[in-house]
Design a protein around this motif. Structure first.
Motif, PDB file in Angstrom:
ATOM      1  N   LEU A   1       0.850  -1.225   0.048  1.00  0.00           N
ATOM      2  CA  LEU A   1      -0.172  -0.031  -0.164  1.00  0.00           C
ATOM      3  C   LEU A   1       0.884   1.355   0.061  1.00  0.00           C
ATOM      4  O   LEU A   1       0.202   2.073  -0.601  1.00  0.00           O
ATOM      5  CB  LEU A   1      -0.961  -0.053   1.411  1.00  0.00           C
ATOM      6  CG  LEU A   1      -1.961  -0.857   1.128  1.00  0.00           C
ATOM      7  CD1 LEU A   1      -2.786  -0.691   2.274  1.00  0.00           C
ATOM      8  CD2 LEU A   1      -2.924  -0.650  -0.004  1.00  0.00           C
ATOM      9  N   SER A   2       2.237   1.271   0.507  1.00  0.00           N
ATOM     10  CA  SER A   2       2.955   2.255   0.651  1.00  0.00           C
ATOM     11  C   SER A   2       3.716   2.435  -0.713  1.00  0.00           C
ATOM     12  O   SER A   2       4.879   3.202  -0.464  1.00  0.00           O
ATOM     13  CB  SER A   2       3.974   2.273   1.935  1.00  0.00           C
ATOM     14  OG  SER A   2       4.584   1.225   1.777  1.00  0.00           O
ATOM     15  N   GLU A   3       3.567   1.446  -1.466  1.00  0.00           N
ATOM     16  CA  GLU A   3       4.210   1.570  -2.995  1.00  0.00           C
ATOM     17  C   GLU A   3       3.348   1.658  -4.130  1.00  0.00           C
ATOM     18  O   GLU A   3       3.180   0.754  -4.755  1.00  0.00           O
ATOM     19  CB  GLU A   3       5.236   0.571  -2.839  1.00  0.00           C
ATOM     20  CG  GLU A   3       6.149   0.378  -1.813  1.00  0.00           C
ATOM     21  CD  GLU A   3       7.161  -0.821  -1.874  1.00  0.00           C
ATOM     22  OE1 GLU A   3       7.606  -1.134  -3.224  1.00  0.00           O
ATOM     23  OE2 GLU A   3       7.602  -1.212  -0.913  1.00  0.00           O
ATOM     24  N   PRO A   4       2.699   2.981  -4.384  1.00  0.00           N
ATOM     25  CA  PRO A   4       1.621   2.815  -5.312  1.00  0.00           C
ATOM     26  C   PRO A   4       2.261   3.050  -6.739  1.00  0.00           C
ATOM     27  O   PRO A   4       1.428   2.943  -7.675  1.00  0.00           O
ATOM     28  CB  PRO A   4       0.757   4.438  -4.865  1.00  0.00           C
ATOM     29  CG  PRO A   4       1.962   4.917  -4.166  1.00  0.00           C
ATOM     30  CD  PRO A   4       2.735   3.993  -3.432  1.00  0.00           C
TER      31      PRO A   4
ATOM     32  N   GLY B   1       1.234  -2.654  -5.784  1.00  0.00           N
ATOM     33  CA  GLY B   1       0.353  -1.544  -4.974  1.00  0.00           C
ATOM     34  C   GLY B   1      -0.729  -1.076  -5.586  1.00  0.00           C
ATOM     35  O   GLY B   1      -1.781  -0.784  -4.889  1.00  0.00           O
TER      36      GLY B   1
ATOM     37  N   ASP C   1      -0.776  -2.831   7.077  1.00  0.00           N
ATOM     38  CA  ASP C   1       0.394  -2.340   6.140  1.00  0.00           C
ATOM     39  C   ASP C   1       1.686  -2.407   7.040  1.00  0.00           C
ATOM     40  O   ASP C   1       1.696  -3.032   8.187  1.00  0.00           O
ATOM     41  CB  ASP C   1      -0.043  -0.862   5.796  1.00  0.00           C
ATOM     42  CG  ASP C   1      -0.405   0.007   6.816  1.00  0.00           C
ATOM     43  OD1 ASP C   1      -0.098  -0.325   8.066  1.00  0.00           O
ATOM     44  OD2 ASP C   1      -1.087   1.051   6.726  1.00  0.00           O
ATOM     45  N   ARG C   2       2.483  -1.625   6.750  1.00  0.00           N
ATOM     46  CA  ARG C   2       3.986  -1.609   7.372  1.00  0.00           C
ATOM     47  C   ARG C   2       3.926  -0.461   8.264  1.00  0.00           C
ATOM     48  O   ARG C   2       4.866   0.352   8.398  1.00  0.00           O
ATOM     49  CB  ARG C   2       4.874  -1.330   6.240  1.00  0.00           C
ATOM     50  CG  ARG C   2       5.099  -2.639   5.602  1.00  0.00           C
ATOM     51  CD  ARG C   2       6.510  -2.626   4.595  1.00  0.00           C
ATOM     52  NE  ARG C   2       5.880  -1.700   3.281  1.00  0.00           N
ATOM     53  CZ  ARG C   2       6.887  -1.383   2.595  1.00  0.00           C
ATOM     54  NH1 ARG C   2       8.071  -1.710   2.457  1.00  0.00           N
ATOM     55  NH2 ARG C   2       6.351  -0.791   1.195  1.00  0.00           N
ATOM     56  N   GLY C   3       2.822  -0.332   9.100  1.00  0.00           N
ATOM     57  CA  GLY C   3       2.920   0.630  10.097  1.00  0.00           C
ATOM     58  C   GLY C   3       3.404   0.209  11.438  1.00  0.00           C
ATOM     59  O   GLY C   3       4.546  -0.369  11.538  1.00  0.00           O
TER      60      GLY C   3
ATOM     61  N   SER D   1      12.778  -0.663   8.876  1.00  0.00           N
ATOM     62  CA  SER D   1      13.515   0.711   8.614  1.00  0.00           C
ATOM     63  C   SER D   1      14.991   0.335   7.979  1.00  0.00           C
ATOM     64  O   SER D   1      15.552   1.591   7.844  1.00  0.00           O
ATOM     65  CB  SER D   1      13.481   1.344   9.929  1.00  0.00           C
ATOM     66  OG  SER D   1      14.268   1.040  10.984  1.00  0.00           O
TER      67      SER D   1
END
Length: 389
Positions: free
Chosen positions: A27-30, A35, A58-60, A74
């Motif tokens: 989701l963080s790679e649209p 993505g 997601d990667r939260g 990270s």
């Protein structure tokens, strides 16, 4: 999201409604295909009325699920182990905490021991179909794990009949456990009649009125070197505009296209645009006289569909999934034969009537693919799994 108490999953207890957990790693790679697929699928699923919930992991803040996973994610030097931990440990724990009824992994990386019935989308099996893409020992081990997990899944979704055949061939999964749900393209791809906008994008990239367009990867299977070699046989004042970026210095996987243009004697007629912003893509398609896609292998092949939605005539390879995507709305050719590719390009460029026919057919063909259909058919797949088929 609060935790749910003990008892059977709500979706299976109160009539058909389902709580689906979706692996949202991309989701963080649209800008990636996975993505774009995940974002569009979630949007369409959430627009469907009914007693359904769609949760994305997601990667939260992942610390509760996997301890040190946040720190690992990270650290770019440890990204492969971190991604593996996310998929094999974080996702199953998250499913248990949130008591989802069903897990959907929208790319080829399901947990081997999932705590819930699992649906996996398989976009392609490039690393199995093309040996040169199998990579390092870690990548080969990762793929072996992904294959084993896919075999254990409740249901697989394939983007195309071609990918369905590859799943049967390489994974030995029976056809009755595979559903084919074709992809779609974003609504921003449409015909553009604004001459000022088209002239602006041509000027920005230094292109003439007579350019033929390619956009996509520049790795070996995309076969752009054959397109560049073919350009010496393309007649008339046409220039070739190639958009995309080389992501590796490995010349076995990413051919030196500028050298290929030099060796073919077409340096002055081939323009390399680099990576172009998403917002420029529809205008580049619409401004082009022709879109050419000579790829050797595609699980689906979105870019010819994007071009057709913009009203651009398409010439593409007759390999893998591409014939089933474009139907009779494009000129097909042998991607291994540079001269045949050039002859096909010449034939279309010389024939305005054929260009108009391809535009009309392309628009009609592209209209058959929609994200709303992807959402509906995916929800039907969830229902099939939750009802135990």
């Amino acid at each position: 999201m609060g935790e749910r108490g003990p008892g059977p999953p709500v979706g299976l207890r109160e009539g058909w409604g389902v709580r689906v957990g979706i692996n949202g790693f991309f989701l963080s790679e649209p800008m990636t295909g996975s993505g774009q697929y995940t974002i569009a699928l979630l949007r369409e699923l959430r627009a469907i009325e009914g007693r359904h919930e769609f949760l994305a992991y997601d990667r939260g803040p992942l610390g509760r699920e996997t301890g040190r996973l946040c720190a690992l994610l990270s650290d770019p030097h440890r990204s492969n182990p971190a991604k593996l931990m996310f998929e094999q440990v974080g996702v199953p724990l998250w499913c248990c905490r949130n008591r989802v009824d069903l897990l959907h992994v929208p790319y080829f990386a399901a947990p081997l021991f999932g705590p819930r019935p699992t649906v996996v989308t398989v976009h392609d099996l490039i690393m199995l179909a093309l040996p040169e893409y199998r990579g390092s020992p870690f990548v080969r081990s990762y793929m072996a794990l992904a294959c084993a997990a896919a075999r254990r899944a409740s249901l697989l979704i394939a983007d195309s009949i071609c990918t369905q055949r590859d799943i049967i061939r390489f994974l030995h999964v029976p056809e009755e456990r595979i559903r084919v749900i074709p992809l779609a393209v974003d609504g921003s791809f449409c015909p553009t009649l604004d001459r000022a906008q088209l002239e602006s994008v041509r000027r920005r990239y230094g292109l003439s009125d007579n350019f033929v367009f390619y956009i996509g990867g520049l790795d070996r299977r995309k076969n752009v070197s054959t397109l560049v070699a073919a350009w010496r046989h393309v007649d008339g004042p046409y220039e070739l505009a190639v958009a995309g970026r080389t992501y590796s210095g490995d010349r076995t996987m990413f051919p030196d296209l500028e050298r290929a243009a030099f060796e073919a004697g077409v340096t002055e007629r081939v323009r390399f645009l680099g990576l172009v912003p998403e917002e420029d893509k529809p205008y580049l398609y619409a401004a082009a006289r022709l879109f050419v896609f000579p790829s050797l292998y595609e699980g689906f092949g979105l870019t010819p569909l994007e071009a057709m939605r913009c009203g651009t005539p398409v010439v593409c390879s007759n390999s893998s999934s591409l014939p089933e995507v474009v139907g009779d709305a494009a000129e097909l050719c042998d991607p291994h034969d540079a001269r045949a590719l050039a002859e096909t390009i010449n034939r279309v460029l010389r024939d305005p009537a054929r260009q108009e026919e391809l535009r009309a057919r392309g628009l009609a063909r592209a209209g058959q693919f929609s994200w709303s259909r992807v959402g509906r058919e995916t929800l039907a797949a969830y229902k099939e799994v939750s009802n135990g088929r």
